[in-house]
Design an enzyme around this catalytic site. Structure first.
Site, PDB file in Angstrom:
ATOM      1  N   ASP A  26       0.831  -1.211   0.000  1.00 16.00           N
ATOM      2  CA  ASP A  26       0.000   0.000   0.000  1.00 16.00           C
ATOM      3  C   ASP A  26       0.865   1.261   0.000  1.00 16.00           C
ATOM      4  OD1 ASP A  26      -2.254  -1.494  -0.061  1.00 16.00           O
ATOM      5  OD2 ASP A  26      -2.545  -1.496   2.121  1.00 16.00           O
ATOM      6  N   CYS A  27       1.978   1.178   0.694  1.00 16.17           N
ATOM      7  CA  CYS A  27       2.844   2.366   0.782  1.00 16.17           C
ATOM      8  C   CYS A  27       3.829   2.467  -0.378  1.00 16.17           C
ATOM      9  CB  CYS A  27       3.553   2.411   2.123  1.00 16.17           C
ATOM     10  SG  CYS A  27       4.238   0.817   2.624  1.00 16.17           S
ATOM     11  N   TYR A  28       4.071   1.341  -1.074  1.00 17.00           N
ATOM     12  CA  TYR A  28       4.995   1.330  -2.222  1.00 17.00           C
ATOM     13  C   TYR A  28       4.294   0.675  -3.414  1.00 17.00           C
ATOM     14  CZ  TYR A  28       8.612   2.488   1.183  1.00 17.00           C
ATOM     15  OH  TYR A  28       9.348   3.098   2.146  1.00 17.00           O
TER      16      TYR A  28
END
Lengths: 395, 139
Positions: free
Chosen positions: A136-138
């Protein structure tokens, strides 16, 4: 007796007396030990040779959108990504993807990690290809881009083992040519190869690690780096000559420096036919002349340094621990040695010519006040051994 | 009678000249002693040849003029094997593999590896063994 502070004070005032480990013996012979110890502040040592346990941490910065690299290649050479998102470690002996290695022996091993490091230091543009499993963050799944060392946030060389104190002389007693990390060795003891700067080599000039320790400032391929630990396989508790010089591998240094400050002529990719790829590095280490004993040990000559001749046709690969004989570096540098009554030709894997150049470059930097000496923050282990890898059954 | 000399030459034959017996004429018509080190015809039918010619200065000059009439490029200095001075680290690894001492350390103090092109017989041992790719073959 002198202190680090006094020596650095003399460097600062431009009055430091600096000689190379190649010059110091004749100087001491002429002046006498006591007078020379008063006068000389620093002796510079150096080496240039293949050092397989070398590599670098690189930080690429973040793309938009961001990627957490889970697999990555630079110029098709695999790098280690099991650290933070855009940090990688590139190792000197990693072979380029698709290289046939020794499929058709002896392989040529034209390009690998060492060559990537050489190209980076030379400022070349290289391809980065990276994949990700996506989080989700990358969110970015893959990236292919081109970069040079200037684009990187950090390019830090971190070498777990450099500057072997002394090293094996390799011979081949078998009846077939073999291809090793010590080069091509002809059958039936036709040639030997050695790899040490001998009387110019850092740890042979400070055999008991009195001045070289954790925190020592070093000249690593032109950059000012430091020793961060004893090197891997540091085995200081070894046999020594009465002068303290180890008669085998013995001590090693782990060192680090900023690759952006390095000079390309001292960072060179290596291709060893039939063996693999690696990296040759130029390293200079200054020895502060704190007292007569330290000076005396920098006066070591090639003829005082013994190296073991090891059979790479059988004893080395089978780990038998046997030695064919011992020879000194003066004999090796003559280009021919005698083994079991037979004349054997000698080749070198290490460049004395480059080592001499580095010792002089470092001496000039110290004389100009561009390089200061540091007192180690911790000493190297004095009596460490080397354990073997045992094959055990699961308990 | 002029003095006999030996010169090392590298010849490049373009496609159209490969089938002509030029070296035969060097021996037969110009009375030269030839010693061929290495020759190659590529799949494109171009030819490369590195050889020593021995004879008088006049004979050699006349033979070169003759060779040039065939569109053959004669190279006097660039030999079949070159050493890149920037890539060479002077480690000395090549020295024992060089059979003619073309690669040699003459100064024991600096340990610089000298490359004496005139002694090279183009065996290509150095091209195969150099870890730094300093020695390369033109063909």
């Amino acid at each position: 007796m002198k202190t680090y502070e006094q020596i650095n004070g003399r460097i600062e005032s431009g009055k430091a007396v600096v000689l190379t480990a190649d010059e110091i013996m004749d100087y001491v012979d002429k002046k006498g030990l006591t007078a020379a110890a008063e006068e000389v502040d620093v002796v510079t040592t150096a080496t240039f040779g293949t050092m397989c346990s070398s590599g670098c941490f690189l930080n690429f910065g973040h793309s938009k959108p961001k990627i957490r690299m889970s697999e990555a290649w630079i110029a098709d050479v695999l790098v280690y990504t099991g650290i933070a998102a855009v940090d990688v470690y590139l190792g000197a002996t990693q072979l380029r993807h698709g290289d046939p290695a020794n499929m058709y022996p002896p392989g040529e091993f034209r390009y690998g990690g060492g060559h990537v490091i050489e190209d980076l230091v030379a400022g070349k543009k290289l391809q980065l290809f990276a994949l990700s499993y996506v989080t989700d963050c990358y969110p970015l799944r893959e990236i292919r881009t081109y970069f040079s060392i200037e684009d990187l946030n950090q390019a830090t060389m971190v070498n777990p083992r450099n500057c072997y104190q002394n090293y094996n002389v390799a011979i081949n007693c078998s009846d077939e040519t073999i291809y090793t990390y010590m080069g091509q060795l002809e059958a039936n003891q036709k040639n030997v190869n050695y790899s040490s700067a001998g009387q110019l080599s850092p740890l042979l000039n400070d055999p008991y690690y009195e001045t070289i320790g954790v925190g020592t400032r070093v000249w690593l391929a032109g950059a000012h780096g430091h020793v961060y630990s004893e090197g891997t396989q540091h085995a200081s508790g070894c046999e020594r000559t009465p002068g303290g010089v180890p008669t085998g591998g013995a001590g090693t240094l782990a060192m680090t420096a900023d690759m952006k400050q390095m000079r390309k002529e001292f960072v060179r990719g290596v291709s060893l036919r039939g063996y693999g790829v690696s990296l040759a590095l130029g390293i200079g280490v200054p020895i502060p002349i704190l007292n007569e004993d330290i000076l005396k040990r920098t006066c070591v000559r090639d003829r005082d340094i013994l190296a073991p001749v090891i059979d790479y046709g059988n004893d080395y690969p089978q780990n038998t621990g046997k030695t064919v004989c011992q020879v000194n570096y003066e004999q090796l540098r003559s280009g021919e040695i005698e083994i079991k009554g037979k004349k054997v030709q000698v080749g070198s894997m290490s460049s004395y010519y480059k080592a001499l150049e580095i010792a002089n470059l470092l001496a000039d930097e110290i004389r100009r006040g561009d390089f200061y000496l540091t007192r180690p923050i911790a000493a190297m282990p004095k009596d460490s051994g080397m354990k073997p890898l045992l094959k055990r059954e699961q308990e | 009678m002029s003095e006999t000399i030996t010169r090392k030459l590298m010849l490049y034959f373009p496609k159209c000249e490969c089938e002509k017996p030029i070296i035969y004429h060097l021996v037969k018509d110009y009375d030269l002693i030839v010693n061929i080190f290495r020759a190659k015809v590529t799949p494109e039918e171009e030819g490369y040849l590195v050889l020593d010619v021995t004879g008088t200065e006049e004979q050699i000059q006349a033979s070169i003029d003759f060779v040039k009439t065939f569109n053959v490029t004669v190279n006097f200095s660039g030999k079949g094997v070159t050493r890149d001075n920037d890539r060479c680290t002077h480690c000395g690894y090549c020295v024992p593999y060089c059979p003619t001492d073309a690669l040699i350390i003459t100064n024991g103090a600096t340990r610089e590896v000298i490359y004496n092109e005139d002694e090279c017989i183009e065996c290509l041992a150095c091209v195969r063994v150099c870890p730094f790719g300093a020695c390369t073959a033109a063909f």
